[in-house]
Write a protein that holds these residues in place. Structure first.
Motif, PDB file in Angstrom:
ATOM      1  N   PRO A 119       0.860  -1.322  -0.048  1.00  0.00           N
ATOM      2  CA  PRO A 119      -0.062   0.027  -0.060  1.00  0.00           C
ATOM      3  C   PRO A 119       0.969   1.083  -0.005  1.00  0.00           C
ATOM      4  O   PRO A 119       2.026   1.260   0.493  1.00  0.00           O
ATOM      5  CB  PRO A 119      -0.810  -0.098   1.268  1.00  0.00           C
ATOM      6  CG  PRO A 119       0.190  -0.880   2.112  1.00  0.00           C
ATOM      7  CD  PRO A 119       0.963  -1.820   1.382  1.00  0.00           C
ATOM      8  N   GLY A 120       0.185   2.387  -0.526  1.00  0.00           N
ATOM      9  CA  GLY A 120       0.745   3.664  -0.658  1.00  0.00           C
ATOM     10  C   GLY A 120       2.329   3.441  -0.911  1.00  0.00           C
ATOM     11  O   GLY A 120       2.354   3.035  -2.098  1.00  0.00           O
ATOM     12  N   THR A 121       3.238   3.802  -0.321  1.00  0.00           N
ATOM     13  CA  THR A 121       4.782   4.075  -0.837  1.00  0.00           C
ATOM     14  C   THR A 121       5.528   3.238  -0.188  1.00  0.00           C
ATOM     15  O   THR A 121       6.978   3.458  -0.342  1.00  0.00           O
ATOM     16  CB  THR A 121       5.098   5.779  -0.575  1.00  0.00           C
ATOM     17  OG1 THR A 121       5.208   5.976   0.699  1.00  0.00           O
ATOM     18  CG2 THR A 121       4.431   6.541  -1.403  1.00  0.00           C
ATOM     19  N   ILE A 122       5.076   1.976   0.332  1.00  0.00           N
ATOM     20  CA  ILE A 122       6.301   1.172   1.182  1.00  0.00           C
ATOM     21  C   ILE A 122       7.198   0.781  -0.075  1.00  0.00           C
ATOM     22  O   ILE A 122       8.398   0.848   0.476  1.00  0.00           O
ATOM     23  CB  ILE A 122       5.307   0.011   1.686  1.00  0.00           C
ATOM     24  CG1 ILE A 122       4.473   0.503   2.879  1.00  0.00           C
ATOM     25  CG2 ILE A 122       6.388  -0.937   2.373  1.00  0.00           C
ATOM     26  CD1 ILE A 122       3.464  -0.506   3.328  1.00  0.00           C
ATOM     27  N   TYR A 123       6.833   0.164  -1.088  1.00  0.00           N
ATOM     28  CA  TYR A 123       7.855  -0.328  -2.022  1.00  0.00           C
ATOM     29  C   TYR A 123       8.773   0.730  -2.442  1.00  0.00           C
ATOM     30  O   TYR A 123      10.078   0.677  -2.597  1.00  0.00           O
ATOM     31  CB  TYR A 123       7.143  -0.870  -3.201  1.00  0.00           C
ATOM     32  CG  TYR A 123       8.175  -1.451  -4.254  1.00  0.00           C
ATOM     33  CD1 TYR A 123       9.320  -2.112  -4.150  1.00  0.00           C
ATOM     34  CD2 TYR A 123       8.040  -0.927  -5.378  1.00  0.00           C
ATOM     35  CE1 TYR A 123      10.211  -2.674  -4.974  1.00  0.00           C
ATOM     36  CE2 TYR A 123       8.987  -1.115  -6.475  1.00  0.00           C
ATOM     37  CZ  TYR A 123      10.104  -2.017  -6.347  1.00  0.00           C
ATOM     38  OH  TYR A 123      11.045  -2.222  -7.112  1.00  0.00           O
ATOM     39  N   GLN A 124       8.135   1.922  -2.671  1.00  0.00           N
ATOM     40  CA  GLN A 124       8.895   2.942  -3.142  1.00  0.00           C
ATOM     41  C   GLN A 124       9.994   3.711  -2.311  1.00  0.00           C
ATOM     42  O   GLN A 124      11.123   3.829  -2.312  1.00  0.00           O
ATOM     43  CB  GLN A 124       8.051   4.406  -3.522  1.00  0.00           C
ATOM     44  CG  GLN A 124       8.863   5.448  -4.239  1.00  0.00           C
ATOM     45  CD  GLN A 124       9.376   5.083  -5.401  1.00  0.00           C
ATOM     46  OE1 GLN A 124       8.849   4.217  -6.222  1.00  0.00           O
ATOM     47  NE2 GLN A 124      10.563   5.615  -5.797  1.00  0.00           N
ATOM     48  N   ASP A 125       9.605   3.464  -0.804  1.00  0.00           N
ATOM     49  CA  ASP A 125      10.608   3.891   0.257  1.00  0.00           C
ATOM     50  C   ASP A 125      11.694   2.754   0.430  1.00  0.00           C
ATOM     51  O   ASP A 125      12.800   3.017   0.555  1.00  0.00           O
ATOM     52  CB  ASP A 125       9.784   3.897   1.610  1.00  0.00           C
ATOM     53  CG  ASP A 125       8.873   4.955   1.875  1.00  0.00           C
ATOM     54  OD1 ASP A 125       8.835   6.075   1.015  1.00  0.00           O
ATOM     55  OD2 ASP A 125       7.673   4.943   2.701  1.00  0.00           O
ATOM     56  N   PHE A 126      11.217   1.545   0.162  1.00  0.00           N
ATOM     57  CA  PHE A 126      12.300   0.470   0.293  1.00  0.00           C
ATOM     58  C   PHE A 126      13.102   0.717  -0.948  1.00  0.00           C
ATOM     59  O   PHE A 126      14.556   0.574  -0.812  1.00  0.00           O
ATOM     60  CB  PHE A 126      11.523  -0.862   0.033  1.00  0.00           C
ATOM     61  CG  PHE A 126      12.309  -2.004  -0.290  1.00  0.00           C
ATOM     62  CD1 PHE A 126      13.497  -2.394   0.761  1.00  0.00           C
ATOM     63  CD2 PHE A 126      12.466  -2.581  -1.587  1.00  0.00           C
ATOM     64  CE1 PHE A 126      14.272  -3.548   0.409  1.00  0.00           C
ATOM     65  CE2 PHE A 126      13.160  -3.735  -1.766  1.00  0.00           C
ATOM     66  CZ  PHE A 126      13.990  -4.086  -0.754  1.00  0.00           C
ATOM     67  N   LEU A 127      12.810   0.764  -2.261  1.00  0.00           N
ATOM     68  CA  LEU A 127      13.508   1.031  -3.270  1.00  0.00           C
ATOM     69  C   LEU A 127      14.850   2.559  -3.058  1.00  0.00           C
ATOM     70  O   LEU A 127      15.710   2.330  -3.472  1.00  0.00           O
ATOM     71  CB  LEU A 127      12.793   1.193  -4.386  1.00  0.00           C
ATOM     72  CG  LEU A 127      13.468   1.394  -5.867  1.00  0.00           C
ATOM     73  CD1 LEU A 127      14.234  -0.004  -6.160  1.00  0.00           C
ATOM     74  CD2 LEU A 127      12.402   1.531  -7.095  1.00  0.00           C
ATOM     75  N   GLU A 128      14.061   3.488  -2.518  1.00  0.00           N
ATOM     76  CA  GLU A 128      14.815   4.831  -2.533  1.00  0.00           C
ATOM     77  C   GLU A 128      15.783   4.360  -1.437  1.00  0.00           C
ATOM     78  O   GLU A 128      16.809   5.016  -1.562  1.00  0.00           O
ATOM     79  CB  GLU A 128      13.976   5.639  -1.877  1.00  0.00           C
ATOM     80  CG  GLU A 128      13.067   6.256  -2.786  1.00  0.00           C
ATOM     81  CD  GLU A 128      13.967   7.124  -3.983  1.00  0.00           C
ATOM     82  OE1 GLU A 128      14.581   7.808  -3.635  1.00  0.00           O
ATOM     83  OE2 GLU A 128      13.465   6.878  -5.265  1.00  0.00           O
ATOM     84  N   SER A 129      15.608   3.433  -0.249  1.00  0.00           N
ATOM     85  CA  SER A 129      16.563   3.318   0.664  1.00  0.00           C
ATOM     86  C   SER A 129      17.832   2.598   0.020  1.00  0.00           C
ATOM     87  O   SER A 129      18.861   2.920   0.217  1.00  0.00           O
ATOM     88  CB  SER A 129      16.015   2.437   1.524  1.00  0.00           C
ATOM     89  OG  SER A 129      15.995   1.246   1.156  1.00  0.00           O
TER      90      SER A 129
END
Length: 203
Positions: A119-129
């Motif tokens: 949901p939301g940006t969980i994957y985006q946050d992971f990728l950005e990390s």
């Protein structure tokens, strides 16, 4: 979090994983998860707060495991003496990626959730990390070897970010497309070769 009853959490998590994989986060039902696990919905709320809490609990080990593997690998390269970094660049990369493939397939179902159902940006946050770790290491390396592309402004922070984002997103295509491990090993190795050869033009 509530006290644990041996085996109960494993049942809840197994049923939750199945429900999320089949329906995605938005359409997944806590009631269905509870019914399949043979517990009440209040049991799930007590242990995991809500549906997103349950989802995050499922994906956290995978996200942290992959992130820590990448962090350790990049740190190991950064700690090499400057002359060894240039000499061992390709070998170090080649040695590190089989371990990354192992990490991906060790956490395959959780990564599938993270990448395709989050949901939301969980994957985006992971990728950005991951991208943040990678771009920081790449910039330090290019600075140490005195890359003219960096000093002349042909390589910018924005460029580093775009290239790294594309690279890691490309890696996780093996999960999106349910690639068998053996096929994924070949694919990721070719992807690594492609990017490695591209970077060498800036050394």
């Amino acid at each position: 979090m509530a006290s644990r009853i041996e085996g109960l959490d494993e049942v809840i998590l197994r049923c939750a994983e199945q429900e999320f994989l089949e329906k995605g986060f938005t359409e997944a039902s806590l009631r269905t998860i509870a019914q399949n696990a043979g517990v009440s919905t209040s049991t799930i709320y007590t242990r995991y707060s809500d549906k997103e809490g349950l989802f995050r609990f499922l994906i956290k080990p995978a996200a942290e495991g992959i992130r820590e593997y990448v962090r350790r690998s990049l740190q190991g390269f950064s700690e090499l003496p400057e002359e060894e970094q240039t000499e061992q660049y390709e070998d170090y990369s080649e040695q590190g990626f089989p371990g990354l493939v192992s990490c991906i397939y060790e956490h395959y179902n959780a990564l599938k959730l993270l990448i395709t159902c989050a949901p939301g940006t969980i994957y985006q946050d992971f990728l950005e990390s991951l991208v943040e770790l990678d771009t920081s290491c790449t910039r330090r390396f290019l600075e140490q070897i005195g890359s003219s592309a960096l000093t002349e402004g042909r390589i910018t922070d924005g460029f580093l970010h775009v290239v790294s984002s594309a690279f890691y997103a490309g890696i996780f295509e093996v999960v999106i497309h349910d690639m068998p491990r053996q096929e994924a090993e070949v694919y990721i190795n070719e992807l690594r070769n492609f990017y490695s050869n591209g970077w060498k033009t800036y050394f």
